[in-house]
Design a protein around this motif. Structure first.
Motif, PDB file in Angstrom:
ATOM      1  N   GLU A  35       0.844  -1.183   0.000  1.00 42.30           N
ATOM      2  CA  GLU A  35       0.000   0.000   0.000  1.00 42.30           C
ATOM      3  C   GLU A  35       0.882   1.236   0.000  1.00 42.30           C
ATOM      4  O   GLU A  35       1.710   1.431   0.884  1.00 42.30           O
ATOM      5  CB  GLU A  35      -0.912   0.020   1.235  1.00 42.30           C
ATOM      6  CG  GLU A  35      -1.885   1.187   1.231  1.00 42.30           C
ATOM      7  CD  GLU A  35      -2.854   1.132   2.407  1.00 42.30           C
ATOM      8  OE1 GLU A  35      -3.644   2.060   2.545  1.00 42.30           O
ATOM      9  OE2 GLU A  35      -2.790   0.157   3.175  1.00 42.30           O
ATOM     10  N   GLN A  91      -8.868   6.980  -8.918  1.00 45.85           N
ATOM     11  CA  GLN A  91      -8.507   6.034  -7.855  1.00 45.85           C
ATOM     12  C   GLN A  91      -7.415   6.615  -6.964  1.00 45.85           C
ATOM     13  O   GLN A  91      -7.476   6.517  -5.737  1.00 45.85           O
ATOM     14  CB  GLN A  91      -8.046   4.718  -8.468  1.00 45.85           C
ATOM     15  CG  GLN A  91      -7.637   3.676  -7.424  1.00 45.85           C
ATOM     16  CD  GLN A  91      -7.122   2.400  -8.076  1.00 45.85           C
ATOM     17  OE1 GLN A  91      -6.977   2.314  -9.297  1.00 45.85           O
ATOM     18  NE2 GLN A  91      -6.822   1.403  -7.259  1.00 45.85           N
ATOM     19  N   HIS A 121      -7.228   7.759  -3.043  1.00 41.83           N
ATOM     20  CA  HIS A 121      -6.152   7.304  -2.153  1.00 41.83           C
ATOM     21  C   HIS A 121      -5.492   8.480  -1.443  1.00 41.83           C
ATOM     22  O   HIS A 121      -5.205   8.413  -0.243  1.00 41.83           O
ATOM     23  CB  HIS A 121      -5.110   6.541  -2.980  1.00 41.83           C
ATOM     24  CG  HIS A 121      -4.042   5.912  -2.155  1.00 41.83           C
ATOM     25  ND1 HIS A 121      -4.277   4.826  -1.336  1.00 41.83           N
ATOM     26  CD2 HIS A 121      -2.731   6.216  -2.001  1.00 41.83           C
ATOM     27  CE1 HIS A 121      -3.155   4.484  -0.726  1.00 41.83           C
ATOM     28  NE2 HIS A 121      -2.207   5.315  -1.119  1.00 41.83           N
ATOM     29  N   ARG A 129      -8.114  10.281   1.521  1.00 44.49           N
ATOM     30  CA  ARG A 129      -8.940   9.513   2.452  1.00 44.49           C
ATOM     31  C   ARG A 129      -9.379  10.347   3.647  1.00 44.49           C
ATOM     32  O   ARG A 129     -10.546  10.297   4.062  1.00 44.49           O
ATOM     33  CB  ARG A 129      -8.164   8.271   2.921  1.00 44.49           C
ATOM     34  CG  ARG A 129      -8.004   7.216   1.856  1.00 44.49           C
ATOM     35  CD  ARG A 129      -7.118   6.075   2.318  1.00 44.49           C
ATOM     36  NE  ARG A 129      -5.763   6.534   2.607  1.00 44.49           N
ATOM     37  CZ  ARG A 129      -4.774   5.727   2.949  1.00 44.49           C
ATOM     38  NH1 ARG A 129      -4.995   4.419   3.058  1.00 44.49           N
ATOM     39  NH2 ARG A 129      -3.571   6.202   3.177  1.00 44.49           N
TER      40      ARG A 129
END
Length: 422
Positions: free
Chosen positions: A213, A381, A385, A388
């Motif tokens: 991540e 996307q 990310h 958030r």
């Protein structure tokens, strides 16, 4: 006097001879069957045994073939594939380059015949699929393509197993981001090769996906901007404003062209994606551009009036943040500046974090992910990310507003009709 066997402590290959001149310097040559009626003409070797090229030439000589045709010598070189390549006379200056070229052609043709990784990489990098990649993406791909050639260059692509691929991916396990990218490039390459006969299946599909991540860079807090604009070198400051108000990467911010007077937007081509970007100019940013205006086609200039290059800007940035010059010597910066920059450095704040500031501002203003994506040239996307925390705050505020609007009914359901507010 010529000697073949040994020069000093060096044993020469078969048919290689040395001849010293008057001052003792040795010259080398290749003469097959020397001293016999069927001996070949002498081929000078333009190197000495202390060089790698000498031994390469000796090996190439071993693969030479020669014969007389009507009293004239004809030369050729037989590659590892068994193919024969005609050559000019050894007296011609293009003799050795012709052998080198034959070696490259033989390796390429052999790789094509055997469908090797080396041949696949060559086919891919010559294709539109690779040519259409952005320059920065090509740079990243090239690093992994070179590694693939290093590991499997002479191996047929069809011989690769999922176990082999997984072993290579696992070799990067200490750097998950590199492992993930290597796996992606390997998969892309083999996927390109499947319909072109290099393999029947893409074995990378059977390898483990790399769990990694990406943590976005931290946005700059208010205090960081205050310290930076108070203490940072003046020529470093306008690019920070530009990054904040456009949301672009440093590779696009630093070399920005100055927008024409009256322009409503900054237009550029993002170097990472190759796409055109249109960023309307915010009124406050326009005021900054007006106050700092200089008659120069480049927007971001050094104190002397020359445009920044990305490398020079990064070097100056590093020097300002660390108070250490390129030679590793501490600079004479005031103590207050050193303390301020140390605080920024210890907080882990970097130029790329300004990109998250820009995303956050646009989202806080109510921008949709698609709208933000269009301005900062980032996938929706990745916008999600990056944002958030912002989205959580927006969701919390929206939920509380809904609770306030429906509070009367909600309260009756919780406490009953007769309950009074407290």
């Amino acid at each position: 006097m010529r000697s073949r066997k040994r020069v000093g402590a060096v044993e020469l290959p078969r048919y290689v001879w040395s001849r010293p001149n008057k001052i003792g310097r040795h010259y080398y040559s290749y003469t097959r069957h020397r001293g016999r009626d069927w001996a070949w003409p002498t081929i000078p070797i333009p190197f000495d045994p202390q060089t790698q090229e000498f031994w390469q030439r000796c090996k190439q000589c071993e693969a030479l073939e020669a014969g007389q045709d009507g009293g004239e010598w004809r030369w050729s070189w037989r590659g590892p594939s068994g193919r024969l390549y005609p050559l000019p006379s050894p007296k011609a200056p293009e003799f050795w380059p012709a052998i080198d070229d034959a070696g490259k052609r033989d390796a390429s043709r052999d790789g094509e015949d055997r469908k090797t990784f080396g041949a696949l990489v060559e086919a891919y990098t010559a294709h539109k699929a690779y040519a259409d990649l952005a320059d920065l993406t090509k740079r990243d791909y090239d690093r992994h393509l070179r590694e693939i050639v290093r590991i499997w260059g002479d191996e047929p692509v069809s011989a690769l197993t999922a176990v082999d691929a997984q072993e290579a991916i696992d070799s990067f396990q200490s750097t998950p981001s590199v492992a993930r990218y290597f796996r992606a490039v390997l998969s892309k390459l083999i996927g390109f090769g499947v319909p072109r006969g290099f393999a029947t299946v893409n074995v990378v599909a059977d390898t483990e996906k790399v769990e990694h991540e990406v943590e976005p860079h931290e946005p700059w807090p208010d205090w960081a901007f205050e310290l930076f604009f108070e203490h940072a070198r003046p020529a470093l400051q306008l690019p920070v404003y530009s990054a904040l108000y456009t949301g672009q990467r440093s590779v696009d911010v630093v070399p920005m062209a100055r927008p024409a007077a009256g322009a409503n937007a900054i237009e550029l081509v993002a170097r990472k994606t190759g796409r055109k970007v249109f960023v309307p100019i915010h009124s406050e940013y326009r005021e900054i551009l007006t106050r700092t205006h200089l008659d120069h086609p480049a927007l971001h200039l050094r104190e002397g009036g020359e445009p920044w290059t990305l490398a020079a800007y990064r070097t100056a940035w590093q020097r300002d943040f660390t108070s250490v010059n390129a030679k590793g010597t501490p600079t004479s910066a005031p103590a207050a500046k050193k303390a301020a920059m140390a605080r920024l450095r210890e907080a882990g704040l970097v130029f790329h974090g300004l990109r998250k500031n820009a995303v956050n501002m646009l989202l806080e203003a109510g921008g949709t992910e698609a709208e933000v994506s269009a301005i900062v040239e980032m996938s929706e996307q990745m916008v999600r990310h990056y944002s958030r925390d912002v989205n959580k705050r927006r969701l919390a505020r929206n939920m509380m507003r809904k609770l306030e609007e429906g509070w009367a009914e909600t309260r009756r359901n919780l406490f009953g009709e007769g309950a009074s507010a407290r």
